[in-house]
Design a protein around this motif. Structure first.
Motif, PDB file in Angstrom:
ATOM      1  N   ASP A  18      64.399 -61.257 -27.742  1.00 19.10           N
ATOM      2  CA  ASP A  18      63.217 -60.709 -28.298  1.00 19.10           C
ATOM      3  C   ASP A  18      62.610 -59.523 -27.514  1.00 19.10           C
ATOM      4  N   ARG A  19      63.594 -58.614 -26.993  1.00 18.52           N
ATOM      5  CA  ARG A  19      63.215 -57.609 -25.975  1.00 18.52           C
ATOM      6  C   ARG A  19      62.168 -56.511 -26.749  1.00 18.52           C
ATOM      7  N   HIS A  20      62.434 -56.025 -27.667  1.00 17.08           N
ATOM      8  CA  HIS A  20      61.596 -55.081 -28.348  1.00 17.08           C
ATOM      9  C   HIS A  20      60.294 -55.662 -28.836  1.00 17.08           C
ATOM     10  N   GLU A  21      60.137 -56.774 -29.192  1.00 17.82           N
ATOM     11  CA  GLU A  21      58.895 -57.453 -29.629  1.00 17.82           C
ATOM     12  C   GLU A  21      58.117 -57.491 -28.153  1.00 17.82           C
ATOM     13  N   MET A  22      58.889 -57.949 -27.238  1.00 20.06           N
ATOM     14  CA  MET A  22      58.156 -58.512 -25.755  1.00 20.06           C
ATOM     15  C   MET A  22      57.580 -57.086 -25.256  1.00 20.06           C
ATOM     16  N   ILE A  23      58.299 -56.184 -25.235  1.00 17.93           N
ATOM     17  CA  ILE A  23      57.935 -54.645 -24.853  1.00 17.93           C
ATOM     18  C   ILE A  23      56.797 -54.346 -25.778  1.00 17.93           C
ATOM     19  N   ASN A  24      56.837 -54.313 -26.822  1.00 14.05           N
ATOM     20  CA  ASN A  24      55.670 -53.945 -27.847  1.00 14.05           C
ATOM     21  C   ASN A  24      54.484 -54.696 -27.421  1.00 14.05           C
ATOM     22  N   ARG A  25      54.642 -55.935 -27.139  1.00 16.24           N
ATOM     23  CA  ARG A  25      53.515 -56.744 -27.012  1.00 16.24           C
ATOM     24  C   ARG A  25      52.561 -56.288 -25.816  1.00 16.24           C
ATOM     25  N   ALA A  26      53.437 -55.835 -24.850  1.00 13.19           N
ATOM     26  CA  ALA A  26      52.658 -55.335 -23.388  1.00 13.19           C
ATOM     27  C   ALA A  26      51.975 -53.781 -23.921  1.00 13.19           C
ATOM     28  N   ILE A  27      52.799 -53.105 -24.609  1.00 10.83           N
ATOM     29  CA  ILE A  27      52.498 -51.566 -25.156  1.00 10.83           C
ATOM     30  C   ILE A  27      50.914 -51.846 -25.623  1.00 10.83           C
ATOM     31  N   ASP A  28      50.819 -52.712 -26.501  1.00 13.62           N
ATOM     32  CA  ASP A  28      49.944 -52.990 -27.402  1.00 13.62           C
ATOM     33  C   ASP A  28      48.628 -53.442 -26.463  1.00 13.62           C
ATOM     34  N   LEU A  29      48.890 -54.017 -25.292  1.00 14.32           N
ATOM     35  CA  LEU A  29      47.690 -54.162 -24.320  1.00 14.32           C
ATOM     36  C   LEU A  29      47.322 -53.082 -23.623  1.00 14.32           C
ATOM     37  N   GLY A  30      48.205 -51.973 -23.410  1.00 16.17           N
ATOM     38  CA  GLY A  30      47.810 -50.914 -22.780  1.00 16.17           C
ATOM     39  C   GLY A  30      48.792 -50.734 -21.538  1.00 16.17           C
ATOM     40  N   ILE A  31      49.606 -51.635 -21.385  1.00 13.88           N
ATOM     41  CA  ILE A  31      50.565 -51.295 -20.791  1.00 13.88           C
ATOM     42  C   ILE A  31      51.735 -50.549 -20.939  1.00 13.88           C
ATOM     43  N   SER A  32      51.473 -49.106 -20.805  1.00 16.52           N
ATOM     44  CA  SER A  32      52.473 -48.121 -21.341  1.00 16.52           C
ATOM     45  C   SER A  32      53.581 -47.431 -20.368  1.00 16.52           C
ATOM     46  N   ARG A  33      53.438 -47.961 -19.123  1.00 20.48           N
ATOM     47  CA  ARG A  33      54.357 -47.161 -18.008  1.00 20.48           C
ATOM     48  C   ARG A  33      54.815 -48.369 -17.466  1.00 20.48           C
ATOM     49  N   PHE A  34      56.482 -48.330 -17.609  1.00 22.77           N
ATOM     50  CA  PHE A  34      57.095 -49.443 -17.049  1.00 22.77           C
ATOM     51  C   PHE A  34      58.274 -48.777 -16.082  1.00 22.77           C
ATOM     52  N   PHE A  35      58.270 -49.135 -14.829  1.00 22.43           N
ATOM     53  CA  PHE A  35      59.455 -48.656 -13.941  1.00 22.43           C
ATOM     54  C   PHE A  35      60.510 -49.707 -13.756  1.00 22.43           C
ATOM     55  N   ILE A  36      61.941 -49.182 -13.753  1.00 23.96           N
ATOM     56  CA  ILE A  36      62.791 -50.286 -14.169  1.00 23.96           C
ATOM     57  C   ILE A  36      63.776 -50.160 -13.013  1.00 23.96           C
ATOM     58  N   PRO A  37      63.653 -51.083 -12.075  1.00 23.47           N
ATOM     59  CA  PRO A  37      64.615 -51.183 -11.056  1.00 23.47           C
ATOM     60  C   PRO A  37      66.037 -51.613 -11.306  1.00 23.47           C
ATOM     61  N   ALA A  38      66.987 -50.932 -10.586  1.00 23.39           N
ATOM     62  CA  ALA A  38      68.299 -51.154 -10.797  1.00 23.39           C
ATOM     63  C   ALA A  38      68.899 -52.384 -10.044  1.00 23.39           C
ATOM     64  N   ILE A  39      70.003 -53.065 -10.444  1.00 24.42           N
ATOM     65  CA  ILE A  39      70.482 -54.225  -9.548  1.00 24.42           C
ATOM     66  C   ILE A  39      71.901 -53.919  -9.148  1.00 24.42           C
ATOM     67  N   ASP A  40      72.922 -53.542 -10.027  1.00 20.57           N
ATOM     68  CA  ASP A  40      74.139 -52.871  -9.732  1.00 20.57           C
ATOM     69  C   ASP A  40      74.725 -52.146 -10.911  1.00 20.57           C
ATOM     70  N   SER A  41      75.808 -51.726 -10.962  1.00 18.48           N
ATOM     71  CA  SER A  41      76.537 -50.922 -11.818  1.00 18.48           C
ATOM     72  C   SER A  41      76.591 -51.598 -13.328  1.00 18.48           C
ATOM     73  N   THR A  42      76.815 -52.869 -13.465  1.00 12.45           N
ATOM     74  CA  THR A  42      77.040 -53.664 -14.515  1.00 12.45           C
ATOM     75  C   THR A  42      75.745 -53.516 -15.467  1.00 12.45           C
ATOM     76  N   TYR A  43      74.563 -53.088 -14.953  1.00 14.55           N
ATOM     77  CA  TYR A  43      73.400 -52.965 -15.743  1.00 14.55           C
ATOM     78  C   TYR A  43      72.953 -51.455 -16.170  1.00 14.55           C
ATOM     79  N   THR A  44      73.778 -50.629 -15.859  1.00 20.44           N
ATOM     80  CA  THR A  44      73.313 -49.300 -15.973  1.00 20.44           C
ATOM     81  C   THR A  44      73.250 -48.919 -17.626  1.00 20.44           C
ATOM     82  N   GLU A  45      74.224 -49.289 -18.335  1.00 21.91           N
ATOM     83  CA  GLU A  45      74.174 -48.900 -19.731  1.00 21.91           C
ATOM     84  C   GLU A  45      73.108 -49.778 -20.342  1.00 21.91           C
ATOM     85  N   SER A  46      72.641 -50.942 -20.143  1.00 21.14           N
ATOM     86  CA  SER A  46      71.505 -51.406 -20.425  1.00 21.14           C
ATOM     87  C   SER A  46      70.173 -50.769 -20.262  1.00 21.14           C
TER      88      SER A  46
END
Length: 255
Positions: A18-46
């Motif tokens: 439910d990634r998109h629904e979960m993000i849109n839930r937050a945006i609807d509440l005024g949470i509009s800036r998301f800073f995304i930390p990395a873990i390792d190279s396997t997550y880069t594409e995502s």
């Protein structure tokens, strides 16, 4: 009111359904800036896909998480280097030292941490620190690297008041999330002694859900519970807390 989640792993497998629904839930509440930390190279594409799907809301970091500093760490650090050379990121993170899971990798964790701090300095970027059972070791490295070009966020701060002041001395904002709402979280006992100019909000989703969601999957919309807690601790309106912490995030990340 703009709310900023300075640390959220929205690409995590925990959000596969439910990634998109979960993000849109937050945006609807005024949470509009998301800073995304990395873990390792396997997550880069995502991570890059996340930015493509929500270009106005996602701000990516690159880095090698300390629990993923293993035998191949030099290959992973080369990936971080390559990413920084290829495009703009908003921070080098999350980086640091974690002695909860594996004390045996301490020396290479230190090497990776220092090296990534130096990369951040080269690109004039903030760092985002992960620290678990390693305050002394983290501060030892920060002492060696301190200067005007060292700055960033001490993510998921869970230390003492003294350690908070020490982190601030090294030009770090304190990332405050769900732990502030825990009965045994302890930081709520002294947090209001720290000027709000040193605080940013975060969730660390899908981890560390705030009360009353503790033990369940965390998501960015739950940052509202952290906001409510800080409003109570500082005796300031939620709008004030949101505005100040969002401005602090802009001061760190440059956007």
């Amino acid at each position: 009111m703009i709310i900023t989640d300075t640390h959220t792993h929205l690409y995590s497998e925990a959000f596969e359904e439910d990634r998109h629904e979960m993000i849109n839930r937050a945006i609807d509440l005024g949470i509009s800036r998301f800073f995304i930390p990395a873990i390792d190279s396997t997550y880069t594409e995502s991570m890059l896909q996340l930015e493509k799907d929500f270009p106005e809301h996602m701000f990516l970091m690159t880095g090698l998480h300390p629990t993923h500093v293993q035998e191949n760490y030099k290959v992973e650090l080369k990936h971080v280097e390559d990413m920084l050379a290829a495009r703009h990121f908003y921070a080098v993170g999350e980086i640091g030292i974690d002695l909860y899971w594996d004390k045996g990798t301490l020396e290479i964790q230190k090497i990776a941490f220092k090296y990534q701090i130096q990369l951040a300095k080269q690109y004039k970027l903030p760092i985002v620190i992960h620290c678990r059972e390693a305050f002394d070791e983290i501060f030892e490295v920060l002492e060696e690297e301190k200067g005007d070009d060292l700055f960033g966020v001490f993510h998921c701060f869970t230390g003492t008041l003294e350690q908070a002041h020490k982190a601030i001395y090294y030009n770090m904002k304190l990332g405050i999330g769900g732990v502030a709402t825990f009965k045994n979280g302890k930081i709520d006992q002294f947090l209001n002694e720290i000027d709000l100019k040193h605080i940013v909000l975060e969730t660390d989703a899908p981890y560390l859900s705030p009360t009353p969601y503790r033990g369940k999957r965390n998501e960015s919309s739950y940052i509202i519970k952290v906001l409510e807690k800080l409003s109570s601790l500082y005796n300031r309106s939620e709008e004030d807390i949101a505005n100040i912490t969002t401005q602090n995030s802009k001061d760190v990340f440059g956007i």
